[in-house]
Write a protein that holds these residues in place. Structure first.
Motif, PDB file in Angstrom:
ATOM      1  N   TYR A 103      38.796  41.274  28.975  1.00 13.04           N
ATOM      2  CA  TYR A 103      39.115  40.024  29.875  1.00 13.04           C
ATOM      3  C   TYR A 103      38.420  39.008  29.163  1.00 13.04           C
ATOM      4  O   TYR A 103      38.707  38.004  28.978  1.00 13.04           O
ATOM      5  CB  TYR A 103      38.743  40.278  31.371  1.00 13.04           C
ATOM      6  N   ARG A 104      36.898  39.269  29.096  1.00 12.82           N
ATOM      7  CA  ARG A 104      36.014  38.477  28.643  1.00 12.82           C
ATOM      8  C   ARG A 104      36.195  37.859  27.109  1.00 12.82           C
ATOM      9  O   ARG A 104      36.065  36.720  26.773  1.00 12.82           O
ATOM     10  CB  ARG A 104      34.429  39.249  28.553  1.00 12.82           C
ATOM     11  N   VAL A 105      36.397  38.871  26.212  1.00 13.06           N
ATOM     12  CA  VAL A 105      36.875  38.521  24.986  1.00 13.06           C
ATOM     13  C   VAL A 105      37.949  37.595  24.924  1.00 13.06           C
ATOM     14  O   VAL A 105      38.034  36.787  24.306  1.00 13.06           O
ATOM     15  CB  VAL A 105      37.076  39.740  24.092  1.00 13.06           C
ATOM     16  N   ILE A 125      41.662  26.679  36.949  1.00 12.45           N
ATOM     17  CA  ILE A 125      42.299  26.676  38.449  1.00 12.45           C
ATOM     18  C   ILE A 125      42.411  28.434  38.563  1.00 12.45           C
ATOM     19  O   ILE A 125      43.645  28.811  38.526  1.00 12.45           O
ATOM     20  CB  ILE A 125      43.501  25.970  38.600  1.00 12.45           C
ATOM     21  N   ASN A 126      41.511  28.987  39.070  1.00 12.73           N
ATOM     22  CA  ASN A 126      41.705  30.305  39.293  1.00 12.73           C
ATOM     23  C   ASN A 126      42.354  30.757  40.625  1.00 12.73           C
ATOM     24  O   ASN A 126      42.147  30.305  41.702  1.00 12.73           O
ATOM     25  CB  ASN A 126      40.329  30.852  39.230  1.00 12.73           C
ATOM     26  N   GLY A 127      43.255  31.755  40.536  1.00  9.84           N
ATOM     27  CA  GLY A 127      43.862  32.351  41.844  1.00  9.84           C
ATOM     28  C   GLY A 127      43.382  33.545  42.430  1.00  9.84           C
ATOM     29  O   GLY A 127      44.087  33.857  43.080  1.00  9.84           O
ATOM     30  N   HIS A 128      42.309  34.025  41.693  1.00 13.63           N
ATOM     31  CA  HIS A 128      42.215  35.461  41.991  1.00 13.63           C
ATOM     32  C   HIS A 128      40.409  35.523  42.048  1.00 13.63           C
ATOM     33  O   HIS A 128      39.847  35.208  41.053  1.00 13.63           O
ATOM     34  CB  HIS A 128      42.340  36.574  40.832  1.00 13.63           C
ATOM     35  N   ALA A 134      33.080  35.192  38.831  1.00 11.88           N
ATOM     36  CA  ALA A 134      31.842  35.327  38.019  1.00 11.88           C
ATOM     37  C   ALA A 134      32.145  35.051  36.570  1.00 11.88           C
ATOM     38  O   ALA A 134      31.550  34.582  35.918  1.00 11.88           O
ATOM     39  CB  ALA A 134      31.198  36.229  38.608  1.00 11.88           C
ATOM     40  N   ILE A 135      32.970  36.116  36.089  1.00 11.62           N
ATOM     41  CA  ILE A 135      33.325  36.032  34.882  1.00 11.62           C
ATOM     42  C   ILE A 135      33.594  34.540  34.380  1.00 11.62           C
ATOM     43  O   ILE A 135      33.228  34.179  33.119  1.00 11.62           O
ATOM     44  CB  ILE A 135      34.278  36.998  34.646  1.00 11.62           C
ATOM     45  N   LEU A 136      34.596  34.088  35.061  1.00 11.93           N
ATOM     46  CA  LEU A 136      35.118  32.775  34.576  1.00 11.93           C
ATOM     47  C   LEU A 136      34.135  31.660  34.534  1.00 11.93           C
ATOM     48  O   LEU A 136      33.895  30.941  33.535  1.00 11.93           O
ATOM     49  CB  LEU A 136      36.284  32.137  35.477  1.00 11.93           C
TER      50      LEU A 136
END
Length: 195
Positions: A103-105, A125-128, A134-136
């Motif tokens: 996911y990070r890559v 705009i994060n839905g989860h 934290a990653i985002l």
């Protein structure tokens, strides 16, 4: 939220037929970014069980918000990143999870690509929630520093927690009253009250 309002008021609004990056051809994109449009909204979510709401509720909410916000912010809407870092609901049917390393890559490349295309403001705009937030935040900060662009990660439920408390008497959460109500407002058929 004040940042979004200030951004909306500061940027000139360009009239156009669509705000969806997915629906533009390369010539339209070239004419718009960055000369007329410098802001992109990137919806992110995942596929996981949400009780009586659709498994893609974490995608449905940020996409609807991005579409509603785009004209006000003079922004384009990037295609949704609809798989995320879940893991804790693997035992349920229809749950998918991407490893954090993958996911990070993937997200880092998407954010770099948006910056390289000329966007100066990247709003996720994060839905989860969970570790994905934290990653985002980490990736957005790195992209901002590397490309000298403005980045913002927002979780839709956090922005409206005061309204959620007022309406439902609780802060809401995963498959909670607030999420079910929002999905039902977006697309009533996605919440199966009979179940």
């Amino acid at each position: 939220m004040r940042f979004l309002l200030a951004l909306a008021l500061a940027l000139p609004v360009a009239a156009q037929s669509t705000r969806e990056m997915n629906d533009l051809n390369w010539m339209e994109f070239r004419e718009l970014v960055p000369r007329k449009i410098q802001t992109v909204l990137l919806p992110t979510g995942t596929i996981e069980p949400h009780g009586v709401a659709n498994n893609g509720a974490d995608n449905t909410a940020p996409v609807a918000l991005a579409r509603a916000m785009a004209p006000r912010l003079n922004a384009l809407v990037a295609p949704v990143v609809n798989y995320g870092v879940t893991g804790s609901l693997d035992a349920y049917a229809g749950a998918f999870s991407i490893s954090e390393s993958a996911y990070r890559v993937f997200l880092a490349d998407i954010l770099d690509g948006l910056a390289n295309q000329g966007f100066r403001n990247i709003i996720i705009i994060n839905g989860h929630g969970g570790p994905q937030t934290a990653i985002l935040n980490d990736l957005a900060e790195k992209t901002g520093r590397a490309h000298k662009v403005r980045t913002l990660v927002t979780n839709w439920w956090a922005i409206c927690s005061d309204v959620t408390m007022k309406v439902f008497g609780e802060d809401g959460g995963h498959a909670g009253w607030n999420e079910n109500a929002f999905i039902q407002a977006i697309e009533p058929k996605l919440v199966h009250q009979d179940r």
